[in-house]
Design an enzyme around this catalytic site. Structure first.
Site, PDB file in Angstrom:
ATOM      1  N   GLY A 215       0.154  -0.560  -3.422  1.00  0.00           N
ATOM      2  CA  GLY A 215       0.706  -1.832  -3.875  1.00  0.00           C
ATOM      3  C   GLY A 215      -0.337  -2.940  -3.927  1.00  0.00           C
TER       4      GLY A 215
ATOM      5  CG  ASN B  66       6.726  -7.964   3.200  1.00  0.00           C
ATOM      6  OD1 ASN B  66       6.824  -8.856   2.360  1.00  0.00           O
ATOM      7  ND2 ASN B  66       5.796  -7.981   4.129  1.00  0.00           N
TER       8      ASN B  66
ATOM      9  CB  SER C   1       3.245   0.957  -2.403  1.00  0.00           C
ATOM     10  OG  SER C   1       2.573   1.633  -1.382  1.00  0.00           O
ATOM     11  CB  ALA C   2       3.822   6.747  -3.075  1.00  0.00           C
TER      12      ALA C   2
ATOM     13  CB  THR D 273     -12.184  11.863  -9.622  1.00  0.00           C
ATOM     14  OG1 THR D 273     -13.466  11.935 -10.237  1.00  0.00           O
ATOM     15  CG2 THR D 273     -11.494  13.211  -9.686  1.00  0.00           C
TER      16      THR D 273
ATOM     17  CB  CYS E 199      -1.218 -12.376  16.836  1.00  0.00           C
ATOM     18  SG  CYS E 199      -1.223 -10.619  16.948  1.00  0.00           S
TER      19      CYS E 199
HETATM   20  C1  LIG Z   1       6.063  -6.319  -0.412  1.00  0.00           C
HETATM   21  C2  LIG Z   1       4.779  -5.585  -0.261  1.00  0.00           C
HETATM   22  N1  LIG Z   1       3.837  -5.723  -1.206  1.00  0.00           N
HETATM   23  C3  LIG Z   1       2.674  -5.075  -1.137  1.00  0.00           C
HETATM   24  C4  LIG Z   1       2.390  -4.233  -0.087  1.00  0.00           C
HETATM   25  C5  LIG Z   1       1.072  -3.516  -0.040  1.00  0.00           C
HETATM   26  O1  LIG Z   1       1.241  -2.164  -0.401  1.00  0.00           O
HETATM   27  P1  LIG Z   1       0.158  -1.074   0.045  1.00  0.00           P
HETATM   28  O2  LIG Z   1       0.321  -0.877   1.507  1.00  0.00           O
HETATM   29  O3  LIG Z   1       0.535   0.148  -0.738  1.00  0.00           O
HETATM   30  O4  LIG Z   1      -1.166  -1.588  -0.353  1.00  0.00           O
HETATM   31  C6  LIG Z   1       3.327  -4.070   0.935  1.00  0.00           C
HETATM   32  C7  LIG Z   1       3.032  -3.229   2.111  1.00  0.00           C
HETATM   33  O5  LIG Z   1       3.379  -3.547   3.223  1.00  0.00           O
HETATM   34  C8  LIG Z   1       4.559  -4.767   0.848  1.00  0.00           C
HETATM   35  O6  LIG Z   1       5.506  -4.649   1.786  1.00  0.00           O
END
Ligand SMILES: Cc1ncc(COP(=O)(O)O)c(C=O)c1O
Length: 380
Positions: free
Chosen positions: A69, A148, A196-197, A234, A324
């Site tokens: 992500g 998140n 993001s997988a 790759t 922190c």
């Molecule tokens: C909302 C959100 N965006 C982006 C990311 C980043 O993704 P990645 O861990 O695959 O780089 C996260 C990962 O915690 C996320 O929760």
């Protein structure tokens, strides 16, 4: 172990691991090679890309595989900024993941003006503020679909209308949303989506950026023609195969999964209330507007770091919504955005994130462990 940190990451399931294995050991060719080993590897990528595209309802050519992500969001925002020579403004929100916030700050340093939208107490952006800030000079609006930390699900349809009127690109960070709420890319009709997988039982280190057909981005990585010259290097064949398998499994029975996570969420909150524990649920009520499985709680006067540490000692794994370093603990930018008056880290939050492996026993273990910790504080 009671793993209640599924928003941080999930474990690769056996089904996904089994799908990946042959691509380490049997089909280990380079997808760019023109012999049979290469052709087999290329075929695996094509099949995975087609599967993902079908499940999310987009064209396979609109997906660029990335390392996750963070890279997808960097690819979108920097790629747009580097290929644009006319527009000077970007709009995002105060509650983005750092993948977006830090990229936006980097672009600010390069001279872009970035506006960070305010949010209300539940984490929803102010659509009128977006209307008032967006202009012909806005290059892109970047919005986190499912937050998140506090689980807010933004109303993307409304946001999209505003972006369309201003002829501005719309990027959404759907990292937490995929396999939790239905995502139909054609219906959403946004320009870019970060995926993001590892948030849905795929491996860590693989994801994708959806780029709507016809949009050109300056690539961030040069050195080869992979991914239609949009991301050199790759390809990680086994991880791409794992990504597709995890999505396929995760998207099955999504409605039932969502219902189950919401039931678990209600169960957790009801148990706390029954035990007379005072808490604040950060973000929207459980239901339509909240990411299923996300429970962000503040317990008055309790240091969430101390709670997390004590829970951890009992094998219960959750997160805190705070940043922190060695010298100080700060309330996270998300909690500060919804409650601007808060700056004491004791008002930080614990994030309990439920997932496909969560059982009632895990929630019961959390409840049994947290009650004495909170009562101890109450008696001080
Ligand atoms: C909302 C959100 N965006 C982006 C990311 C980043 O993704 P990645 O861990 O695959 O780089 C996260 C990962 O915690 C996320 O929760």
């Amino acid at each position: 172990m009671h793993y209640l940190d599924n928003a941080a990451t999930t474990y690769v399931t056996k089904e996904v691991f089994d799908a990946m294995k042959p691509y380490f050991t049997i089909y280990g060719g380079n997808p760019s090679s023109i012999h049979q080993a290469g052709i087999d590897a290329k075929k695996a990528i094509n099949t995975a890309r087609n599967t993902i595209a079908k499940l999310l309802n987009c064209y396979p050519s609109e997906l660029v595989f990335t390392s996750g992500g963070t890279e997808a969001t960097n690819m979108c925002l920097k790629g747009l900024a580097f290929s644009n020579h006319t527009k000077g403004e970007i709009i995002t929100t105060k509650i983005e993941h750092h993948a977006t916030l830090h990229t936006a700050q980097f672009l600010e340093d390069l001279g872009y003006s970035v506006y960070y939208l305010n949010v209300d107490e539940e984490g929803f952006i102010d659509l009128d503020e977006l209307r008032s800030l967006i202009t012909d000079n806005t290059l892109v609006v970047s919005i986190i679909l499912a937050n998140n930390e506090i689980g807010t699900l933004q109303h993307i349809e409304e946001i999209k209308k505003i972006c369309d009127n201003a002829r501005t690109y719309l990027h959404i960070d759907a990292v937490q949303a995929i396999t939790h709420i239905p995502i139909d890319i054609t219906e959403l009709d946004v320009d870019f989506i970060s995926i993001s997988a590892h948030k849905f039982h795929g491996p860590k280190g693989i994801g994708a950026l959806y780029i709507k057909d016809g949009i050109q981005l300056e690539p961030l990585i040069h050195g080869g023609a992979q991914e239609r010259e949009r991301r050199a290097g790759t390809e990680n064949v086994p991880y791409i195969v794992g990504f597709a398998k995890a999505l396929e499994v995760g998207i099955k029975d999504l409605a039932e999964y969502r219902k189950r996570l919401d039931e678990y969420g209600h169960y957790l909150l009801n148990r706390l209330a029954e035990k007379g524990i005072v808490y604040r649920l950060n973000g929207p009520e459980i239901g339509e507007d909240r990411l299923p499985g996300n429970i962000s709680l503040t317990f008055p006067n309790c240091d969430c770091h101390e709670l997390q540490y004590q829970l951890h000692r009992q094998g219960i794994y959750v997160s805190t919504s705070s940043a922190c370093d060695s010298n100080n603990i700060e309330v996270s930018h998300v909690i500060k955005a919804i409650y601007p008056e808060i700056d004491d880290h004791k008002d930080g939050a614990l994030r309990i994130s439920l997932g496909s492996n969560t059982k009632y026993e895990d929630i019961d273990a959390f409840i049994s462990a947290i009650i004495p910790l909170i009562k101890k504080v109450d008696q001080l």
